[in-house]
Write an enzyme that holds these catalytic residues in place. Structure first.
Site, mmCIF file in Angstrom:
data_model
loop_
_atom_site.group_PDB
_atom_site.id
_atom_site.type_symbol
_atom_site.label_atom_id
_atom_site.label_comp_id
_atom_site.label_asym_id
_atom_site.label_seq_id
_atom_site.Cartn_x
_atom_site.Cartn_y
_atom_site.Cartn_z
ATOM 1 N N GLY A 71 -92.240 48.691 -53.852
ATOM 2 C CA GLY A 71 -93.389 49.277 -54.503
ATOM 3 C C GLY A 71 -94.268 48.110 -55.105
ATOM 4 O O GLY A 71 -95.454 48.297 -55.009
ATOM 5 N N GLY A 93 -93.156 53.599 -58.169
ATOM 6 C CA GLY A 93 -91.856 52.689 -58.065
ATOM 7 C C GLY A 93 -92.473 51.131 -58.075
ATOM 8 O O GLY A 93 -93.646 50.981 -57.451
ATOM 9 N N LEU A 98 -89.165 46.220 -54.652
ATOM 10 C CA LEU A 98 -89.581 45.402 -54.021
ATOM 11 C C LEU A 98 -90.432 45.728 -53.328
ATOM 12 O O LEU A 98 -91.794 45.150 -53.090
ATOM 13 C CB LEU A 98 -88.527 44.792 -53.105
ATOM 14 C CG LEU A 98 -87.577 43.636 -53.771
ATOM 15 C CD1 LEU A 98 -86.379 43.167 -52.681
ATOM 16 C CD2 LEU A 98 -88.046 42.534 -54.174
ATOM 17 N N HIS A 109 -69.480 50.272 -50.153
ATOM 18 C CA HIS A 109 -69.284 48.817 -50.324
ATOM 19 C C HIS A 109 -67.805 48.449 -50.792
ATOM 20 O O HIS A 109 -67.188 49.179 -51.586
ATOM 21 C CB HIS A 109 -70.252 48.084 -51.378
ATOM 22 C CG HIS A 109 -70.528 46.616 -51.290
ATOM 23 N ND1 HIS A 109 -69.307 45.953 -51.330
ATOM 24 C CD2 HIS A 109 -71.216 45.826 -50.768
ATOM 25 C CE1 HIS A 109 -69.662 44.652 -51.199
ATOM 26 N NE2 HIS A 109 -71.065 44.580 -51.033
ATOM 27 N N ARG A 155 -68.262 46.236 -43.541
ATOM 28 C CA ARG A 155 -68.094 47.047 -44.720
ATOM 29 C C ARG A 155 -67.485 48.499 -44.426
ATOM 30 O O ARG A 155 -66.699 48.769 -45.249
ATOM 31 C CB ARG A 155 -69.527 47.295 -45.254
ATOM 32 C CG ARG A 155 -70.111 45.999 -46.121
ATOM 33 C CD ARG A 155 -71.570 45.944 -46.695
ATOM 34 N NE ARG A 155 -72.092 45.054 -47.338
ATOM 35 C CZ ARG A 155 -73.317 44.761 -47.858
ATOM 36 N NH1 ARG A 155 -73.889 45.618 -47.871
ATOM 37 N NH2 ARG A 155 -73.543 43.695 -48.293
ATOM 38 N N GLU A 173 -86.004 51.483 -49.615
ATOM 39 C CA GLU A 173 -84.908 52.089 -49.557
ATOM 40 C C GLU A 173 -85.230 53.644 -49.309
ATOM 41 O O GLU A 173 -84.322 54.436 -48.984
ATOM 42 C CB GLU A 173 -83.783 51.936 -50.571
ATOM 43 C CG GLU A 173 -82.512 52.418 -50.356
ATOM 44 C CD GLU A 173 -81.561 52.201 -51.419
ATOM 45 O OE1 GLU A 173 -81.722 51.418 -52.477
ATOM 46 O OE2 GLU A 173 -80.421 52.952 -51.604
#
Lengths: 659, 252, 237
Positions: free
Chosen positions: A46, A41, A44, A267, A338, A444
């Site tokens: 990875g 990956g 961000l 969301h 949310r 994530e």
């Protein structure tokens, strides 16, 4: 039931990370040259991890499924990144960021991890600025901040509406520098299909070269997966088309626990689904809720007319509009978190008040704020979003559409909740190591920092914290004694065996030779998941969902059709592998949701709500991380293992947004 | 709210870089105007797969206009014609008329060999970035972010340059197959910021040398690149790169 | 050497030689206008710039600039065609922003060169070369024998040339191509050496257009002036 060790260091929460770093084992510079690390990956987490590890001296092999590391979906994050800099002098601190994150996560995150996240947040900003990330600035040349949901301070750093892009390009540039230095080797258009375990440790991966179609073996001393979330299980989500859970599922099947899969963030402000031909949902910035009012008609016949297309939103006068968020949550109104806003929209639509042809949309209206502030102010604030909305839907929200009894009505936007982010993921300990030694999960892809709900602008923070500042330290604690072993050849029997199994799996899919396309089955999975494992869950619905997913798996295994051949580039084959894993993932979400008899954050069980329809948490019985252990086959129900949560710094409370 | 349209789609099929390649065409019926261009291609592929045929291959990912994977040459324009800068995923079918013929081609440039159909190999861009598209700074503890003051104007301009998504539309549109807009956007971003100044000369030379080595063409200022750039990068960046490069060479 | 082996370096060579050629044209244009006012004055300039050592050096320098400009043009074009690859788009549409001239600089340049060859034949070959080869007196004698103006009488040569309508048309085509070539070439040269920015880009373009238009009009005035009132202009002086 076994208890798992999360390896949280001793001491008060504020000192744990410092203590850890002071006492962890390190790898000496010479030995670093002998150690190989695979990072899967290039988002961000990875990219930043690969760059940092390469810079330290490790030999890094970095994989991505796209044509370039810069395409990873981190790039699409709009809002910003949080840090406890307190540049605005509004009373921010590491503790406050920590507290807000834990509270926002509905008290289901691991305290020590979140504190560390808040602690390193400032260093992220320094690092990114040093790399040349063009954050927004004040006229005096200092960094600008904006405020974001769930916080009372302005701590969000941003670069226009493209913060994720700029941070990712920053990490990508650091990665590029290491590629140039020869410390990182990039493998683009490669997909990790399985992890190779030798003597109980992760020792390599099997990856498919997506262009040639060939399986290739890669050996290393440690494997880091940074492959993102599983939102695409629902088919329609704000995730990129290529986002998938295949690498994470491979780890799960090899014995890594999967934690809290039921925590899925929905969301509230996405552009509604327009028809059954849609493949992707688009997010509209949450900031629209600052000036927009959310409503549906009061009268059912008006809703019917809207659904039939015989009426437009602007035809309905003020007195017939139901501003349901303002009605239900007078204190927070349209600015509730949310999860609350999403559920309220679903509740109205379920009652038949939906406002578009599918009945799955609510209005977001700017008439009042345009009248109050003037169109110029509104366009200054949201002009680019209005443009984007018009581009997609052909409706201009800044256009005066109707005047009834002297009141001006502008075209309202239509919005609906959509799957956006997954808080759950591969279980990791404090060192970000999974239950398989030598296998790490960051970003994530792991479960660690957001609890049951993620706050805005925290995802970027976590990805970069893991990649730049946490993993490069903690992985050394593992690698410290690994340099004495010789490199493992990819001819080892374990590699041969895993490659064979992977090939067999691919062949099995190719040989089904049924009638249905991957997408048609994936769409069906999405419908099942959205319907039964989506925003509002019930025990019965979840059981039904599991049953339907089982049936769908049968359909998948008997009626799938993949055109083309096994060799060479075959997009449909790759999608089929992803779908195979999404189906298993869907069921895993359902199991977790079924076992968690409470409502918290991104998990809402309709049985567990207050009389006003608010989420009812059960801290007495569910104050734990739900970890799922694979039982040998995808059909068998996984075993639940609990990691109890221990809070010492924060008092657990109920979230209240009414008054 | 939109009416459906029917049209003919002509799409490029090519099995690998050495293959000759050819167009195939198909009637598309009753496609809603709200469908995005890529969703329309999803529908096309669904139909093809249902008939047992291989789908039409193209690169795509985020579908929000930011990842830069999109690389389709639609009716003679990279990404297709839109009012403001946008990638193919942000092109909607309502922009076309009933009965149209829509031609879809890959980026055609020696720098971007075709992998399959409209999927091209853009690793050359990564290589150019690796040659110098960064500030050499170690992960760790640099100075406080506010220790470097950057005038808002400079920060904003750097941000505009940094918006480039690396899609390659500039190369695709250029009759010279030049990658100058891409290279100059990165050089400009870092040249405008104090963090990037120490390496500015080295960076300009290294990135241009790599760009030349990879066989991209010479810029002749036709401005086709800026006309099609989905992120509205301008040739002002190219002028800046020229300046940086000439300064660096004269200083040698 | 970066002026040969880097793309920007090669463009700098095009740019600098191009600017030098524009300066030459400016000078040449000013000189021509004199012919409209006074034939004597014009011939004085011709004399001054006649078959002298400094004129030869300047001509050689000018020729070198031109040759470098042309060689680089072909070199760049070859490289660019290679970079473009062998496959062409089936459908193309030119964005509005893109000037037609910018995409046809080589073709325009070739027309300019052909015009230049014609021009060299008309004037340099007839005026300067004989003097250089045979000396002033012999050349004059030869001209008289052939019934053409004397090599030193530039003014007469202009009248002689533009009394022929074919030349007038050819020169107009040439000047048109030159105008297109220079409207792009002017700002492009400035852009290439990096003297451009958000604000100056439009300024340079405007300045370039005005400058080049005046320049070409100066040449055109001479051509048309002598084509339509060659006799009256002679009567004037």
């Amino acid at each position: 039931m076994s208890i798992i060790d999360s390896k949280i260091p001793e001491g008060p929460v504020a000192e744990k990370w410092t203590n850890y770093k002071a006492h962890q084992r390190l790898v000496n510079p010479k030995n670093k040259l002998k150690l190989d690390v695979i990072v899967v990956g290039t988002g961000l987490a990875g990219a930043s991890a690969a760059a940092s590890l390469g810079e330290m001296g490790f030999n890094v092999y970095n994989f991505c499924i796209q044509d370039s590391p810069r395409r990873a979906h981190s790039i699409a994050a709009q809002g910003g990144i949080n840090a406890a800099k307190n540049y605005q002098n509004d009373g921010d601190s590491v503790y406050r960021l920590f507290y807000d994150t834990v509270k926002g996560g509905d008290y289901r995150a691991r305290e020590a991890n979140v504190y560390r996240l808040a602690e390193v947040s400032n260093a992220i900003i320094d690092q990114c600025v040093a790399q040349g990330v063009p954050f927004a600035r004040e006229y005096g040349g200092t960094l600008a901040n904006r405020s974001f949901g769930g916080a009372q301070v302005s701590r969000t750093f941003y670069a226009k509406g493209q913060t994720g892009q700029q941070l990712l390009l920053g990490a990508y540039s650091a990665l590029s520098a290491q590629v140039n230095a020869g410390k990182v080797k990039l493998y683009c258009r490669y997909e990790m299909l399985d992890v190779v375990i030798i003597d109980g440790r992760a020792r390599g991966i099997i990856a498919k070269n997506l262009v040639t179609g060939k399986l290739e073996r890669f050996s290393a001393n440690a494997v880091v997966i940074a492959t993102g979330g599983y939102g695409n299980t629902y088919f329609l989500s704000t995730n990129a088309m290529g986002c998938n859970v295949t690498a994470a599922m491979a780890c799960y099947r090899k014995g890594a626990y999967f934690a809290n899969p039921c925590y899925v963030q929905i969301h509230p402000t996405c552009i509604p689904v327009h028809g059954d031909k849609q493949s992707k949902l688009t997010l509209m910035s949450e900031s629209l809720r600052n000036d927009g009012r959310i409503w549906v008609p009061k009268k059912l016949e008006d809703a019917k007319a809207l659904q039939a297309g015989t009426k437009k939103g602007s035809d309905i006068p003020e007195e017939d509009r139901d501003y349901y968020l303002e009605r239900r949550y007078p204190a927070f109104g349209n600015l509730v978190p949310r999860d609350v806003a999403s559920r309220a929209a679903k509740e109205r639509c379920d009652k038949g008040y939906g406002v578009n042809n599918t009945g799955l949309a609510v209005f977001l209206d700017f008439s009042e704020s345009i009248e109050r502030l003037g169109i110029d102010v509104i366009l200054q604030r949201y002009g680019n979003l209005f443009d984007m909305y018009e581009e997609i839907t052909d409706v201009n929200p800044g256009e005066l559409a109707n005047t009834i009894n002297g009141m001006k009505y502008y075209n309202p936007m239509m919005i609906f909740p959509a799957i956006h982010y997954t808080m759950g993921g591969i279980w990791v300990d404090y060192e970000l190591q999974t239950t398989i030694p030598g296998l790490f999960a960051i970003g994530e892809c792991n479960f660690s920092d957001h609890g049951a709900n993620r706050l805005g602008a925290s995802a970027l923070m976590q990805g970069l914290a893991d990649g730049y500042f946490v993993l490069p330290y903690t992985i050394q604690n593992y690698l410290a004694d690994q340099a004495i072993w010789p490199r493992i050849s990819t001819d080892a029997p374990e590699f041969v065996e895993v490659e064979k199994a992977t090939e067999a799996r691919i062949q099995k899919l190719m040989n089904i030779k049924g009638k249905r396309s991957v997408d048609s089955i994936h769409k069906e999975l999405g419908h099942i998941c959205w319907e039964y494992i989506g925003m509002g869950r019930t025990a019965e619905g979840l059981k039904e969902g599991i049953k339907r997913i089982d049936a769908l798996r049968k359909e998948f295994e008997s009626n799938l059709f993949i055109p083309g051949s096994r060799e060479g580039l075959n997009v449909e084959l790759d999608k089929a592998v992803h779908l195979d894993d999404f189906i298993t993932m869907g069921k895993l979400i359902a199991y977790d949701a079924l076992s968690r008899n409470e409502s918290c954050g991104g998990h809402f069980r309709e049985e567990y709500q207050t009389e006003e329809g608010e989420a009812k948490r059960d801290d007495a019985n569910y104050f734990y991380v739900g970890c799922w252990k694979y039982q040998g086959t995808d059909e068998a129900a996984p075993e639940l293992i609990k990691e109890p949560l221990e809070y010492e710094a924060i008092k657990v409370q109920t979230r209240n947004y009414k008054n | 709210m939109d009416k459906n349209i029917s049209f003919t789609i002509k799409y490029w099929k090519q099995n690998g870089p050495k293959d000759q390649g050819h167009f195939e065409s198909r009637q598309m019926k009753d496609i809603p105007g709200d469908t995005s261009f890529l969703e329309m291609l999803d529908i096309l592929n669904e139909e093809l797969v249902e008939e047992g045929k291989e789908p039409f291959v193209f690169d795509h990912d985020c579908r929000e206009g930011i990842c830069g994977m999109c690389s389709l040459y639609v009716n003679g324009t990279p990404h297709g014609k839109t009012e403001r800068g946008a990638t193919t995923c942000q092109l909607y079918m309502r922009k076309f008329k009933d009965g149209d013929t829509i031609t879809v081609e890959p980026w055609r440039s020696a720098g971007f060999p075709v992998i399959k159909d409209c999927m091209v190999d853009r690793t050359a861009f990564d290589k150019i970035m690796q040659a110098g598209g960064y500030v050499s700074v170690r992960t760790g503890a640099p100075q406080d972010a506010n220790a470097i003051l950057i005038p808002k104007q400079d920060a904003d301009e750097a941000m505009d340059c940094a918006s480039c998504i690396g899609c390659g539309a500039c190369v695709a549109a250029c009759k010279n197959g030049s990658a100058m807009l891409f290279v100059s956007s990165k050089v400009s971003q870092l040249a405008l910021l104090p963090q990037g100044r120490p390496e500015a000369a080295k960076r300009a030379k290294a990135m241009v040398a790599k760009m030349d080595e990879l066989g991209f063409g010479n810029c002749t200022n036709t401005r086709a690149c800026e006309a099609v750039c989905p992120k509205c990068e301008t040739i002002t960046n190219i002028a800046r790169l020229n300046r940086e490069f000439i300064k660096a060479k004269l200083a040698d | 050497m970066w002026l040969c082996n880097s793309s920007i370096g090669r463009k700098v060579v095009m740019s600098v030689t191009g600017i030098a050629l524009i300066l030459f044209l400016t000078f040449h244009g000013c000189m021509n206008v004199v012919a409209l006012i006074s034939g004597e004055a014009y011939n004085m300039i011709c004399e001054f710039l006649g078959a002298n050592w400094y004129a030869v050096v300047a001509t050689a320098g000018l020729a070198a600039l031109t040759v470098i400009h042309i060689i680089y043009a072909f070199w760049l074009t070859l490289q660019n065609r290679k970079a473009r690859g062998n496959n062409r788009y089936a459908v193309t549409s030119k964005p509005e922003k893109v000037e037609w001239a910018s995409q046809n600089m080589l073709v325009l340049g070739i027309i300019v060169v052909l015009g230049m060859l014609l021009h060299l034949f008309n004037f340099w070959y007839n005026m300067m070369l004989p003097e250089l080869l045979y000396g002033k007196f012999d050349a004059m004698m030869a001209a008289q024998a052939n019934g053409v103006p004397a090599p030193g009488d530039g003014y007469a040569w202009i009248r002689f040339t533009f009394s022929c309508p074919v030349y007038v048309v050819l020169y107009i085509v040439w000047l048109a191509a030159l105008w297109f070539h220079l409207t792009h070439g002017f700002w492009s040269a400035i852009q290439t050496i990096g003297w451009s920015g958000h604000i100056w880009f439009n300024r340079w373009k405007t300045i370039g257009n005005i400058y080049v238009t005046i320049l070409v009009l100066m040449f055109l005035a001479v051509v048309l002036g002598f084509a339509f009132c060659g006799s009256c202009s002679s009567a004037c002086c």
